[in-house]
Design a protein around this motif. Structure first.
Motif, PDB file in Angstrom:
ATOM      1  N   ILE A 146       0.863  -1.182   0.000  1.00  0.00           N
ATOM      2  CA  ILE A 146       0.000   0.000   0.000  1.00  0.00           C
ATOM      3  C   ILE A 146       0.899   1.231   0.000  1.00  0.00           C
ATOM      4  O   ILE A 146       1.813   1.332   0.835  1.00  0.00           O
ATOM      5  CB  ILE A 146      -0.902   0.039   1.245  1.00  0.00           C
ATOM      6  N   PHE A 147       0.647   2.160  -0.913  1.00  0.00           N
ATOM      7  CA  PHE A 147       1.294   3.471  -0.897  1.00  0.00           C
ATOM      8  C   PHE A 147       0.197   4.509  -0.706  1.00  0.00           C
ATOM      9  O   PHE A 147      -0.744   4.577  -1.496  1.00  0.00           O
ATOM     10  CB  PHE A 147       2.051   3.729  -2.197  1.00  0.00           C
ATOM     11  N   LEU A 148       0.318   5.335   0.332  1.00  0.00           N
ATOM     12  CA  LEU A 148      -0.747   6.262   0.693  1.00  0.00           C
ATOM     13  C   LEU A 148      -0.165   7.640   0.969  1.00  0.00           C
ATOM     14  O   LEU A 148       0.680   7.813   1.851  1.00  0.00           O
ATOM     15  CB  LEU A 148      -1.481   5.745   1.938  1.00  0.00           C
ATOM     16  N   ASP A 149      -0.645   8.624   0.193  1.00  0.00           N
ATOM     17  CA  ASP A 149      -0.224  10.018   0.345  1.00  0.00           C
ATOM     18  C   ASP A 149      -1.437  10.812   0.821  1.00  0.00           C
ATOM     19  O   ASP A 149      -2.296  11.182   0.028  1.00  0.00           O
ATOM     20  CB  ASP A 149       0.292  10.536  -0.999  1.00  0.00           C
ATOM     21  N   PRO A 150      -1.537  11.115   2.129  1.00  0.00           N
ATOM     22  CA  PRO A 150      -2.770  11.679   2.669  1.00  0.00           C
ATOM     23  C   PRO A 150      -3.127  13.079   2.184  1.00  0.00           C
ATOM     24  O   PRO A 150      -4.284  13.478   2.317  1.00  0.00           O
ATOM     25  CB  PRO A 150      -2.523  11.677   4.182  1.00  0.00           C
ATOM     26  N   ASP A 151      -2.176  13.856   1.666  1.00  0.00           N
ATOM     27  CA  ASP A 151      -2.556  15.161   1.134  1.00  0.00           C
ATOM     28  C   ASP A 151      -2.235  15.298  -0.342  1.00  0.00           C
ATOM     29  O   ASP A 151      -2.302  16.392  -0.901  1.00  0.00           O
ATOM     30  CB  ASP A 151      -1.925  16.303   1.931  1.00  0.00           C
ATOM     31  N   ALA A 152      -1.906  14.177  -0.992  1.00  0.00           N
ATOM     32  CA  ALA A 152      -1.796  14.107  -2.450  1.00  0.00           C
ATOM     33  C   ALA A 152      -0.745  15.043  -3.019  1.00  0.00           C
ATOM     34  O   ALA A 152      -0.839  15.444  -4.180  1.00  0.00           O
ATOM     35  CB  ALA A 152      -3.155  14.386  -3.098  1.00  0.00           C
ATOM     36  N   ASP A 153       0.306  15.376  -2.240  1.00  0.00           N
ATOM     37  CA  ASP A 153       1.306  16.306  -2.745  1.00  0.00           C
ATOM     38  C   ASP A 153       2.616  15.627  -3.130  1.00  0.00           C
ATOM     39  O   ASP A 153       3.591  16.293  -3.475  1.00  0.00           O
ATOM     40  CB  ASP A 153       1.581  17.416  -1.732  1.00  0.00           C
ATOM     41  N   GLY A 154       2.655  14.288  -3.068  1.00  0.00           N
ATOM     42  CA  GLY A 154       3.873  13.571  -3.429  1.00  0.00           C
ATOM     43  C   GLY A 154       4.913  13.536  -2.330  1.00  0.00           C
ATOM     44  O   GLY A 154       5.993  12.961  -2.508  1.00  0.00           O
ATOM     45  N   LYS A 155       4.606  14.128  -1.183  1.00  0.00           N
ATOM     46  CA  LYS A 155       5.520  14.140  -0.046  1.00  0.00           C
ATOM     47  C   LYS A 155       4.814  13.541   1.164  1.00  0.00           C
ATOM     48  O   LYS A 155       3.603  13.442   1.214  1.00  0.00           O
ATOM     49  CB  LYS A 155       5.972  15.570   0.264  1.00  0.00           C
ATOM     50  N   ASP A 156       5.603  13.110   2.155  1.00  0.00           N
ATOM     51  CA  ASP A 156       5.041  12.570   3.403  1.00  0.00           C
ATOM     52  C   ASP A 156       4.037  11.462   3.123  1.00  0.00           C
ATOM     53  O   ASP A 156       2.839  11.585   3.414  1.00  0.00           O
ATOM     54  CB  ASP A 156       4.388  13.680   4.224  1.00  0.00           C
ATOM     55  N   TYR A 157       4.537  10.377   2.553  1.00  0.00           N
ATOM     56  CA  TYR A 157       3.647   9.276   2.200  1.00  0.00           C
ATOM     57  C   TYR A 157       4.079   7.987   2.898  1.00  0.00           C
ATOM     58  O   TYR A 157       5.233   7.818   3.310  1.00  0.00           O
ATOM     59  CB  TYR A 157       3.592   9.081   0.683  1.00  0.00           C
ATOM     60  N   LEU A 158       3.107   7.083   3.026  1.00  0.00           N
ATOM     61  CA  LEU A 158       3.301   5.811   3.714  1.00  0.00           C
ATOM     62  C   LEU A 158       3.498   4.685   2.709  1.00  0.00           C
ATOM     63  O   LEU A 158       2.779   4.623   1.698  1.00  0.00           O
ATOM     64  CB  LEU A 158       2.071   5.499   4.573  1.00  0.00           C
ATOM     65  N   GLU A 159       4.446   3.816   2.987  1.00  0.00           N
ATOM     66  CA  GLU A 159       4.554   2.536   2.288  1.00  0.00           C
ATOM     67  C   GLU A 159       4.343   1.440   3.329  1.00  0.00           C
ATOM     68  O   GLU A 159       5.046   1.382   4.334  1.00  0.00           O
ATOM     69  CB  GLU A 159       5.916   2.360   1.629  1.00  0.00           C
ATOM     70  N   LEU A 160       3.356   0.579   3.069  1.00  0.00           N
ATOM     71  CA  LEU A 160       3.043  -0.511   3.991  1.00  0.00           C
ATOM     72  C   LEU A 160       2.945  -1.800   3.208  1.00  0.00           C
ATOM     73  O   LEU A 160       2.217  -1.865   2.211  1.00  0.00           O
ATOM     74  CB  LEU A 160       1.723  -0.220   4.715  1.00  0.00           C
ATOM     75  N   GLN A 161       3.684  -2.819   3.641  1.00  0.00           N
ATOM     76  CA  GLN A 161       3.660  -4.123   2.995  1.00  0.00           C
ATOM     77  C   GLN A 161       3.300  -5.189   4.028  1.00  0.00           C
ATOM     78  O   GLN A 161       3.711  -5.106   5.195  1.00  0.00           O
ATOM     79  CB  GLN A 161       5.025  -4.466   2.393  1.00  0.00           C
ATOM     80  N   VAL A 162       2.540  -6.184   3.577  1.00  0.00           N
ATOM     81  CA  VAL A 162       2.217  -7.339   4.415  1.00  0.00           C
ATOM     82  C   VAL A 162       2.399  -8.592   3.578  1.00  0.00           C
ATOM     83  O   VAL A 162       1.869  -8.693   2.468  1.00  0.00           O
ATOM     84  CB  VAL A 162       0.770  -7.278   4.956  1.00  0.00           C
ATOM     85  N   SER A 163       3.137  -9.544   4.103  1.00  0.00           N
ATOM     86  CA  SER A 163       3.414 -10.782   3.374  1.00  0.00           C
ATOM     87  C   SER A 163       2.446 -11.880   3.808  1.00  0.00           C
ATOM     88  O   SER A 163       1.791 -11.771   4.851  1.00  0.00           O
ATOM     89  CB  SER A 163       4.847 -11.240   3.640  1.00  0.00           C
ATOM     90  N   PRO A 164       2.353 -12.967   3.051  1.00  0.00           N
ATOM     91  CA  PRO A 164       1.515 -14.096   3.472  1.00  0.00           C
ATOM     92  C   PRO A 164       1.969 -14.735   4.783  1.00  0.00           C
ATOM     93  O   PRO A 164       1.201 -15.474   5.405  1.00  0.00           O
ATOM     94  CB  PRO A 164       1.652 -15.090   2.304  1.00  0.00           C
ATOM     95  N   ALA A 165       3.198 -14.455   5.206  1.00  0.00           N
ATOM     96  CA  ALA A 165       3.690 -14.962   6.493  1.00  0.00           C
ATOM     97  C   ALA A 165       3.375 -13.991   7.633  1.00  0.00           C
ATOM     98  O   ALA A 165       3.907 -14.148   8.734  1.00  0.00           O
ATOM     99  CB  ALA A 165       5.198 -15.202   6.419  1.00  0.00           C
ATOM    100  N   ARG A 166       2.544 -12.952   7.354  1.00  0.00           N
ATOM    101  CA  ARG A 166       2.121 -11.949   8.325  1.00  0.00           C
ATOM    102  C   ARG A 166       3.267 -11.040   8.745  1.00  0.00           C
ATOM    103  O   ARG A 166       3.232 -10.421   9.813  1.00  0.00           O
ATOM    104  CB  ARG A 166       1.481 -12.597   9.559  1.00  0.00           C
ATOM    105  N   THR A 167       4.262 -10.918   7.933  1.00  0.00           N
ATOM    106  CA  THR A 167       5.385 -10.032   8.211  1.00  0.00           C
ATOM    107  C   THR A 167       5.100  -8.655   7.618  1.00  0.00           C
ATOM    108  O   THR A 167       4.597  -8.545   6.502  1.00  0.00           O
ATOM    109  CB  THR A 167       6.684 -10.600   7.619  1.00  0.00           C
ATOM    110  N   ILE A 168       5.465  -7.612   8.370  1.00  0.00           N
ATOM    111  CA  ILE A 168       5.161  -6.235   7.988  1.00  0.00           C
ATOM    112  C   ILE A 168       6.431  -5.484   7.624  1.00  0.00           C
ATOM    113  O   ILE A 168       7.479  -5.637   8.277  1.00  0.00           O
ATOM    114  CB  ILE A 168       4.443  -5.501   9.144  1.00  0.00           C
ATOM    115  N   PHE A 169       6.328  -4.673   6.596  1.00  0.00           N
ATOM    116  CA  PHE A 169       7.310  -3.619   6.306  1.00  0.00           C
ATOM    117  C   PHE A 169       6.529  -2.316   6.271  1.00  0.00           C
ATOM    118  O   PHE A 169       5.555  -2.187   5.522  1.00  0.00           O
ATOM    119  CB  PHE A 169       7.997  -3.849   4.957  1.00  0.00           C
TER     120      PHE A 169
END
Length: 416
Positions: free
Chosen positions: A291-314
């Motif tokens: 998941i890539f999420l930019d809460p104010d849509a300005d291309g800055k200050d955005y989140l990258e969130l990954q979840v694997s099938p082994a329930r591991t988070i990045f």
């Protein structure tokens, strides 16, 4: 940077570029012209779900506050209506013209202009003014399909015309925004062709879903339908038996994401948080959703969130485009809840059917967010699924190979 930057002419010859158009601004204005200019001088920049903030400086003279477009998806021959909102911070000496480059992988279309249809050049701008600058981006009938990125900036039209020098206003803070070495600011991007424009409305739920990876609540079933299709990163349909579904829900505490992934061979070697979940595996890649999420849509200050099938988070928060490095950005350890259910077995040679991922992210953990968003707030968002086959990746909004390219991400608004 106190002086305009001179860009070597050799760097301008890509994409068949032949130099900026130099049509002069209108010098004698009619009363109708003067009224047009007056109508485009605003007391403040507008706000709303279609107004995308930018807030980037060109030296200390001009700020691009925001923009709006009437579509992100177009076909060859279409016209895209775009409005830029400028703020004048200091007098601009010289004949600086706005350049606009719409770049596909094979061609460039230019829309160089003076503001307000040539009626209000930067030499007339006054400190404190906010200028509404409307454009019509007319695509040629043979404009190539695929992503097209819109870059803009300012060049001295007189210096180009008289001396063939390309003098540009420098983009400030270029390490935190999408700017290239030629002082072009990447503002947005369009998908040209038959790939659907990615817009999504996330529905509010009265009862929070149980984060167990089942997605059996009725709200999830509708959200997955509303999420739309995934494509290979080049915009082509996904291989048979490898489809992806995604949905978003929300309440006053969290935003919820659900993925349903078809996968014939579920494989990931990682069990430690913030491992490189996108790499490794049997064939150089691992199974993971992103998941890539930019809460104010300005291309800055955005989140990258990954979840694997082994329930591991990045999880990582970037202050600018790929800045800081992912090794620094992933030190946040957000309070994320996740649940995963496998329809198959992990890391063996048996034929699998797929897996489901369910995630809850507290609003307060998102960059620049204090609580649930209002309906007029626009988020930029994209979703990806990597396969351990190592030969392709699935994207909700196709971006090519740069997952951090938020200019090509989709849009989501949150409705009651």
């Amino acid at each position: 940077m106190n002086h305009p930057r001179i860009i070597a002419i050799a760097t301008l010859l890509i994409f068949g570029f032949t130099g900026p158009a130099c049509r002069s601004p209108k010098k004698v204005l009619t009363e109708h012209d003067k009224q047009q200019v007056k109508d485009c001088l605003l007391p403040e920049a507008p706000k709303g779900p279609e107004i995308v903030p930018v807030n980037v400086l060109f030296e200390d003279k001009i700020r691009l506050l925001s923009y709006s477009v009437d579509k992100q998806q177009a076909k060859a021959g279409d016209t895209i209506a775009m409005t830029l909102y400028w703020e004048c911070l200091a007098p601009v000496e010289g004949d600086f013209k706005i350049f606009v480059h719409l770049d596909s992988t094979k061609a460039r279309k230019t829309f160089d202009h003076y503001a307000v249809g040539g009626l209000y050049p930067t030499s007339n701008w006054q400190k404190g003014e906010i200028i509404k600058d409307e454009m019509a981006l007319q695509l040629d009938q043979n404009f190539p399909g695929g992503p097209a990125k819109l870059w803009l900036g300012f060049f001295d039209a007189s210096a180009w015309k008289e001396q063939k020098q390309n003098v540009r206003l420098a983009v400030k803070d270029s390490g935190s925004v999408r700017a290239d070495k030629s002082d072009r600011l990447l503002v947005t991007a369009f998908m040209v062709g038959d790939v659907e424009e990615k817009r999504l409305q996330a529905k509010k739920v009265a009862t929070a879903p149980t984060i167990d990876g089942n997605l059996d609540e009725a709200a999830w079933q509708q959200a997955l339908v509303n999420g739309g299709n995934f494509y290979a990163t080049d915009g082509k349909p996904l291989p048979d038996g490898e489809t992806v579904g995604v949905g978003i829900l929300w309440d006053d505490e969290n935003v919820y994401f659900g993925f349903h992934v078809q996968d014939k061979d579920i494989n990931t070697p990682y069990t430690t948080r913030d491992s490189t979940l996108w790499s490794g595996g049997k064939r150089g890649a691992s199974d993971v959703v992103e998941i890539f999420l930019d809460p104010d849509a300005d291309g800055k200050d955005y989140l990258e969130l990954q979840v694997s099938p082994a329930r591991t988070i990045f999880d990582a928060i970037f202050s600018g485009y790929r800045s800081p490095t992912w090794q620094e950005a992933c030190k946040v350890n957000l309070a994320v809840q996740q649940g995963v259910v496998l329809d198959g077995t992990l890391n063996d040679d048996k034929l699998d059917k797929g897996y489901v991922v369910e995630v809850a992210v507290p609003w307060k953990e998102l960059p620049g967010v204090d609580g649930p968003p209002t309906p007029e707030r626009l988020f930029r968002i994209n979703f990806f699924r990597l396969s351990n086959s190592g030969t392709w990746a699935a994207a909700w909004s196709p971006v090519g190979n740069d997952f951090h390219d938020m200019a090509l991400a989709g849009r989501v608004t949150f409705v009651p």
